[in-house]
Design a protein around this motif. Sequence first.
Motif, PDB file in Angstrom:
ATOM      1  N   THR A  11      18.639  17.488  -5.904  1.00 18.61           N
ATOM      2  CA  THR A  11      18.322  18.204  -6.708  1.00 18.61           C
ATOM      3  C   THR A  11      16.824  18.187  -7.065  1.00 18.61           C
ATOM      4  OG1 THR A  11      20.675  18.028  -8.003  1.00 18.61           O
ATOM      5  CG2 THR A  11      18.704  18.686  -9.275  1.00 18.61           C
ATOM      6  N   MET A  12      16.325  17.212  -7.022  1.00 18.25           N
ATOM      7  CA  MET A  12      14.993  16.777  -7.081  1.00 18.25           C
ATOM      8  C   MET A  12      14.114  17.206  -6.295  1.00 18.25           C
ATOM      9  SD  MET A  12      14.549  15.453 -10.139  1.00 18.25           S
ATOM     10  CE  MET A  12      15.764  16.482 -10.636  1.00 18.25           C
ATOM     11  N   ALA A  13      14.628  17.485  -4.856  1.00 15.96           N
ATOM     12  CA  ALA A  13      14.096  17.871  -3.739  1.00 15.96           C
ATOM     13  C   ALA A  13      13.843  19.556  -4.211  1.00 15.96           C
ATOM     14  CB  ALA A  13      14.810  17.771  -2.374  1.00 15.96           C
ATOM     15  N   ARG A  14      14.960  19.955  -4.495  1.00 17.64           N
ATOM     16  CA  ARG A  14      15.096  21.495  -4.687  1.00 17.64           C
ATOM     17  C   ARG A  14      13.692  21.860  -5.711  1.00 17.64           C
ATOM     18  NH1 ARG A  14      16.744  26.680  -3.214  1.00 17.64           N
ATOM     19  NH2 ARG A  14      15.777  27.847  -4.796  1.00 17.64           N
ATOM     20  N   ASN A  15      13.680  20.931  -6.881  1.00 14.15           N
ATOM     21  CA  ASN A  15      12.723  21.112  -7.893  1.00 14.15           C
ATOM     22  C   ASN A  15      11.322  20.988  -7.192  1.00 14.15           C
ATOM     23  OD1 ASN A  15      11.653  20.942 -10.679  1.00 14.15           O
ATOM     24  ND2 ASN A  15      10.862  19.101  -9.976  1.00 14.15           N
ATOM     25  N   ALA A  16      11.167  20.311  -6.181  1.00 10.75           N
ATOM     26  CA  ALA A  16       9.967  20.160  -5.351  1.00 10.75           C
ATOM     27  C   ALA A  16       9.302  21.791  -4.915  1.00 10.75           C
ATOM     28  CB  ALA A  16       9.763  19.284  -4.269  1.00 10.75           C
ATOM     29  N   TYR A  17      10.849  22.124  -4.178  1.00 12.13           N
ATOM     30  CA  TYR A  17      10.514  23.655  -3.546  1.00 12.13           C
ATOM     31  C   TYR A  17      10.202  24.607  -4.833  1.00 12.13           C
ATOM     32  CZ  TYR A  17      11.918  28.118  -1.745  1.00 12.13           C
ATOM     33  OH  TYR A  17      11.956  29.493  -1.512  1.00 12.13           O
ATOM     34  N   ASP A  18      10.799  24.496  -5.759  1.00 15.57           N
ATOM     35  CA  ASP A  18      10.583  25.447  -6.842  1.00 15.57           C
ATOM     36  C   ASP A  18       9.475  25.556  -7.743  1.00 15.57           C
ATOM     37  OD1 ASP A  18      13.060  26.997  -6.476  1.00 15.57           O
ATOM     38  OD2 ASP A  18      14.192  25.506  -7.911  1.00 15.57           O
ATOM     39  N   LYS A  19       8.847  24.015  -7.956  1.00 17.98           N
ATOM     40  CA  LYS A  19       7.678  23.828  -8.869  1.00 17.98           C
ATOM     41  C   LYS A  19       6.730  23.083  -8.204  1.00 17.98           C
ATOM     42  CE  LYS A  19      10.740  23.838 -12.760  1.00 17.98           C
ATOM     43  NZ  LYS A  19      11.075  22.979 -13.951  1.00 17.98           N
ATOM     44  N   GLY A  20       6.689  22.680  -6.704  1.00 15.31           N
ATOM     45  CA  GLY A  20       5.615  21.940  -6.217  1.00 15.31           C
ATOM     46  C   GLY A  20       5.470  20.527  -6.577  1.00 15.31           C
ATOM     47  N   ILE A  21       6.748  19.983  -7.303  1.00 12.86           N
ATOM     48  CA  ILE A  21       6.365  18.362  -7.712  1.00 12.86           C
ATOM     49  C   ILE A  21       7.256  17.591  -6.647  1.00 12.86           C
ATOM     50  CG2 ILE A  21       6.840  16.970  -9.704  1.00 12.86           C
ATOM     51  CD1 ILE A  21       4.803  19.225 -10.104  1.00 12.86           C
ATOM     52  N   SER A  22       6.632  16.782  -5.929  1.00 14.71           N
ATOM     53  CA  SER A  22       7.278  16.114  -4.982  1.00 14.71           C
ATOM     54  C   SER A  22       8.183  14.998  -5.674  1.00 14.71           C
ATOM     55  CB  SER A  22       6.331  15.211  -4.245  1.00 14.71           C
ATOM     56  OG  SER A  22       5.162  15.994  -3.679  1.00 14.71           O
ATOM     57  N   LEU A  23       9.108  14.720  -4.691  1.00 18.96           N
ATOM     58  CA  LEU A  23      10.196  13.722  -5.134  1.00 18.96           C
ATOM     59  C   LEU A  23       9.643  12.484  -5.716  1.00 18.96           C
ATOM     60  CD1 LEU A  23      13.333  12.728  -5.248  1.00 18.96           C
ATOM     61  CD2 LEU A  23      12.915  12.022  -2.725  1.00 18.96           C
ATOM     62  N   CYS A  24       8.529  11.866  -5.031  1.00 19.53           N
ATOM     63  CA  CYS A  24       7.732  10.582  -5.508  1.00 19.53           C
ATOM     64  C   CYS A  24       6.300  11.257  -6.012  1.00 19.53           C
ATOM     65  CB  CYS A  24       7.586   9.594  -4.455  1.00 19.53           C
ATOM     66  SG  CYS A  24       9.190   9.094  -3.860  1.00 19.53           S
TER      67      CYS A  24
ATOM     68  N   TYR B 137       0.698  -1.125  -0.052  1.00 18.99           N
ATOM     69  CA  TYR B 137      -0.057   0.081   0.094  1.00 18.99           C
ATOM     70  C   TYR B 137       0.861   1.369  -0.057  1.00 18.99           C
ATOM     71  CZ  TYR B 137      -3.514   3.432   1.602  1.00 18.99           C
ATOM     72  OH  TYR B 137      -4.420   4.532   1.607  1.00 18.99           O
ATOM     73  N   GLN B 138       2.008   1.264   0.530  1.00 16.02           N
ATOM     74  CA  GLN B 138       2.641   2.531   0.949  1.00 16.02           C
ATOM     75  C   GLN B 138       3.581   3.014  -0.615  1.00 16.02           C
ATOM     76  OE1 GLN B 138       5.668   1.863   3.986  1.00 16.02           O
ATOM     77  NE2 GLN B 138       4.017   1.565   5.452  1.00 16.02           N
ATOM     78  N   PRO B 139       3.778   2.445  -1.581  1.00 13.96           N
ATOM     79  CA  PRO B 139       4.110   3.431  -2.653  1.00 13.96           C
ATOM     80  C   PRO B 139       2.953   4.070  -3.269  1.00 13.96           C
ATOM     81  CG  PRO B 139       4.881   1.082  -2.577  1.00 13.96           C
ATOM     82  CD  PRO B 139       4.046   1.265  -1.677  1.00 13.96           C
ATOM     83  N   PHE B 140       1.705   3.482  -3.280  1.00 14.26           N
ATOM     84  CA  PHE B 140       0.708   4.219  -3.582  1.00 14.26           C
ATOM     85  C   PHE B 140       0.533   5.308  -2.777  1.00 14.26           C
ATOM     86  CE2 PHE B 140      -3.864   4.455  -2.864  1.00 14.26           C
ATOM     87  CZ  PHE B 140      -4.296   5.222  -4.000  1.00 14.26           C
ATOM     88  N   PHE B 141       0.594   5.098  -1.541  1.00 19.01           N
ATOM     89  CA  PHE B 141       0.111   6.091  -0.487  1.00 19.01           C
ATOM     90  C   PHE B 141       1.231   7.375  -0.683  1.00 19.01           C
ATOM     91  CE2 PHE B 141       0.669   7.998   3.721  1.00 19.01           C
ATOM     92  CZ  PHE B 141      -0.633   8.071   3.898  1.00 19.01           C
ATOM     93  N   ASN B 142       2.481   7.033  -0.846  1.00 15.19           N
ATOM     94  CA  ASN B 142       3.462   7.906  -1.173  1.00 15.19           C
ATOM     95  C   ASN B 142       3.336   8.791  -2.224  1.00 15.19           C
ATOM     96  OD1 ASN B 142       5.287   7.617   1.130  1.00 15.19           O
ATOM     97  ND2 ASN B 142       7.208   7.012  -0.337  1.00 15.19           N
ATOM     98  N   SER B 143       2.949   8.397  -3.403  1.00 10.80           N
ATOM     99  CA  SER B 143       2.797   9.281  -4.619  1.00 10.80           C
ATOM    100  C   SER B 143       1.529   9.908  -4.458  1.00 10.80           C
ATOM    101  CB  SER B 143       3.022   8.278  -5.713  1.00 10.80           C
ATOM    102  OG  SER B 143       2.035   7.328  -5.897  1.00 10.80           O
ATOM    103  N   GLN B 144       0.822   9.452  -3.996  1.00  8.29           N
ATOM    104  CA  GLN B 144      -0.672  10.156  -3.918  1.00  8.29           C
ATOM    105  C   GLN B 144      -0.710  11.306  -3.047  1.00  8.29           C
ATOM    106  OE1 GLN B 144      -1.900   8.708  -6.732  1.00  8.29           O
ATOM    107  NE2 GLN B 144      -3.920   9.201  -5.712  1.00  8.29           N
ATOM    108  N   ALA B 145       0.236  11.302  -2.079  1.00  9.89           N
ATOM    109  CA  ALA B 145       0.397  12.490  -1.062  1.00  9.89           C
ATOM    110  C   ALA B 145       0.968  13.603  -1.797  1.00  9.89           C
ATOM    111  CB  ALA B 145       1.213  12.198   0.166  1.00  9.89           C
ATOM    112  N   SER B 146       1.485  13.409  -3.050  1.00 13.45           N
ATOM    113  CA  SER B 146       2.213  14.569  -3.749  1.00 13.45           C
ATOM    114  C   SER B 146       0.886  15.533  -4.385  1.00 13.45           C
ATOM    115  CB  SER B 146       2.793  14.026  -5.030  1.00 13.45           C
ATOM    116  OG  SER B 146       2.301  13.488  -5.705  1.00 13.45           O
ATOM    117  N   ASN B 147      -0.195  14.802  -4.213  1.00 16.97           N
ATOM    118  CA  ASN B 147      -1.490  15.704  -4.755  1.00 16.97           C
ATOM    119  C   ASN B 147      -1.863  16.706  -3.666  1.00 16.97           C
ATOM    120  OD1 ASN B 147      -1.388  14.037  -7.206  1.00 16.97           O
ATOM    121  ND2 ASN B 147      -3.039  12.806  -6.534  1.00 16.97           N
ATOM    122  N   VAL B 148      -1.519  16.600  -2.609  1.00 14.84           N
ATOM    123  CA  VAL B 148      -1.646  17.727  -1.761  1.00 14.84           C
ATOM    124  C   VAL B 148      -0.098  18.182  -1.250  1.00 14.84           C
ATOM    125  CG1 VAL B 148      -3.892  16.871  -0.871  1.00 14.84           C
ATOM    126  CG2 VAL B 148      -1.714  16.178   0.447  1.00 14.84           C
ATOM    127  N   LEU B 149       0.844  18.067  -1.935  1.00  8.69           N
ATOM    128  CA  LEU B 149       2.257  18.545  -1.796  1.00  8.69           C
ATOM    129  C   LEU B 149       2.636  18.005  -0.537  1.00  8.69           C
ATOM    130  CD1 LEU B 149       0.865  20.899  -3.645  1.00  8.69           C
ATOM    131  CD2 LEU B 149       2.780  22.121  -3.339  1.00  8.69           C
TER     132      LEU B 149
END
Length: 846
Positions: A524-537, A437-449
């Motif tokens: 680098t991808m974590a910085r992208n999350a800060y700049d663009k709101g796109i989570s690492l996963c 369940y957790q991979p799905f749970f991880n990535s879906q959480a990006s839908n609320v940043l």
Amino acid sequence: MNTRILKIIYIIFSVIFSSASFAQAVQPNIVYSDNNVRFTVITDGAIRMEYQPSGNFVDNPSFLASERKYPAVKYKLKKGNWIEIETSKMKLKYKKNSGEFTAKNIQITDVKGTKPFQWVPGTKQQHNLGGTLRTLDEMDGDTQRGSVAEAKSGEKRKLEDGLLSKDGWSFIDDSNNFLFDDSNWAWVTQRKNKEGQDWYFMAYGEDYKTALKDFTIFAGKMPLPPRYAFGNWWSRYWSYSDGEFRSLIDNFHKYGIPLDVLVVDMDWHYTDEGRGGWTGWTWNKNLFPDPPKFLEYLHENNLKVTLNLHPADGVSSYEEGFSGMRKDLELNPSTTKNIPWIGSDKKFMTAFFENILRPMEKQGVDFWWLDWQQHPFDKNVDKLSNTWWINYLFFSDKERNSTARPMLYHRWGGLGNHRYQIGFSGDTHMTWKSLDYQPFFNSQASNVLYGYWSHDIGGHTGGHFETEMYLRWLQFGALSPIMRTHTGKSADKNKEPWVFNQEVFTIIKNTIKQRYEMAPYIYTMARNAYDKGISLCYPLYYDYPQSKEAYDFKNEYMFGKDILVAPVTKQSENGFAEIDVWLPEGDWYDWHTGTLLKGGKVIKRNFALDEFGMYVKAGAILPLYSDTVMNLNGNNEDYIVTVFPGREGSSSIYEDNGNDKSYEKDFAVTELKSLRKGNELQISIDARKGKYQDMPDSRGYSIKLMSSVMPESVTLNGKSLSFKYLEDEFAVLAQLGKLSCNEAKNIVVTYPAGAADLTNGIAGKSRRIAKAIEQLKYKDPGIVLIDELGKMGSINEAILYYPKNVNELVNEFNKNYNELPEILKKQKLDSEKVQWFLKVIGYEKY
């Protein structure tokens, strides 16, 4: 001035000020306002709609909308009986002077070229893509096994709604949300006009990434965690003593296993009656005789430390900080009554931080594990979520009173809590269902940043410990936002790497070390999350919104922009776990087997215990570390710029101080590019741009070429370079040396004509065959290998000694591999051993 010039000036001003023309909004982008209605264009895809019968509009930030100033946006405004506001993504119409918003007087529709929709108040989304949950406490997969505030035991849990929907639009009602006041330490306040409407609408079609970026414009960014947060966290619910922790850390050093964060669970404080309990604020001197020296030891070993907190029971008279609290709160000097926890009481919280936590922070506690579970709402402010509010309090206190980058480790409190990383998902059950369940749970959480969930790797409670399940969980954890092992207080659930047999220990160590090798890419991808709101996963449908499979293959996710992960979440059969993997259009490189795969279809892949599904976009060029990095506190490690098979790729390396608060402006970026033209591979490492405190002037650089034959030559800025072959990875490594970061580096790799193809999985095949031959000798100790089988088993060593012969050796291996069943019969193995051998290398499934 002649008439012609006057007409031109008139036309220009008419265009600028015309109600039907495009205009640049003046901060804060209020497009239209009258006595009761105000419309603010936030971006071309986001608009705020306010109705206030009193005319007193809300300018204070809310818990959701923390930002009130926005970049300029182009729009059209038309005034008349209907107010019309049009951007490039939507058109709003409101009947002037018609009162509160209803389905009869306001609507928003698409504009030409965008996904069709029509919205009026009351319209329900049909296809919300989901968000996250406050906690996974007592969950077994998606099933609740023990009651929590939101659900009873036995219930199937459904994710809260997220910000994204296949409908192409989202509506957020912020009318009843709390506000922040204007004080120096912004505090909760309630809206004066409860009857008003404060709404947000986002239009985005299938451009989910832009929708999330738009949300950050009015709801704030995802703070970048310190670099050390992306290292290995050791955590166990166990009453460790100072000495036991020292032994633990010595073993991490002894066995060469990287470590960055030590989590000390609740036994750091007294837990016995009369001195403590679930809540406690005083060090247990029986376990930690001298806490400052213990913390000093941890820092000397380059470790960060967090302590577990359960604040709900307040502060009791036996706590060391009680007298200070009593004085600051002006209580009776003789009182010994418990001081209750009231998070909304500013005086209490100020005294609490000053007398309870600040002394421990000065001693060396780096951040707090806020393990909040008790009463959902504040005692004084109706409907104020304790989880949401104290997340803000702890994060903002650190932000205001520390020079270090603020970080908090806690549960999800609701929209707006993305501003206070990192999430603790709670005490999940130790089962394959929970892992699945957790991979799905991880990535879906990006839908609320909420992009930084930390799970109890291996599970916490319930079920029973299985070594294979733990390894698969650890592999998933290495490709998660936070890598933190944890378990319940049970003697049979010890996950210290050195307690396992050699094979399992090696897999654990290599999994952790690969996490560290990937640290530059992850950061680098974590910085992208800060700049663009796109989570690492994040879910595959961000990149492939029109593909049905992107929604159906829920466990697959992108790990940054270049890596697709399909984790193994089920038990193996006959030594291999077989899973169906959907790969989007294009070519994808299976990192663990060295296979280049065609996308646009579902394929079956099988994984040995030391393999897991990491698929890199063909041609990707990734910044990595070497396998010698043991800790992420440093900032001068060598870079290995790694190029994967494919025609071209581009990426970047993000750098900053690692743990300062000025990263928004103080940082540096190095652009990377690769291009394959015939037999020539061109790689460029651009001059670094930007600066930050203590930035190194130079670094060691290497180039690594995955699934590569031996080149004829490698040059750096026109000068020849030496290079070597990495026989186990079938890769080439060229060390550039220590070079200035501020100068461009151009590398040209020239390959011989007719080079062998090394992207057919030879790295995985040779590894499996060598292991099978070793096992075969135990089945038949007297066996004498024939040439064909013997050479297959020793191809890595042959390449080690004769790297220039890699073409010939690989071609011979491939030929023999295709004829392997016949070769095994020629080896005079009986049919049972032949089938065994083919099965243990996954031959029929490869």
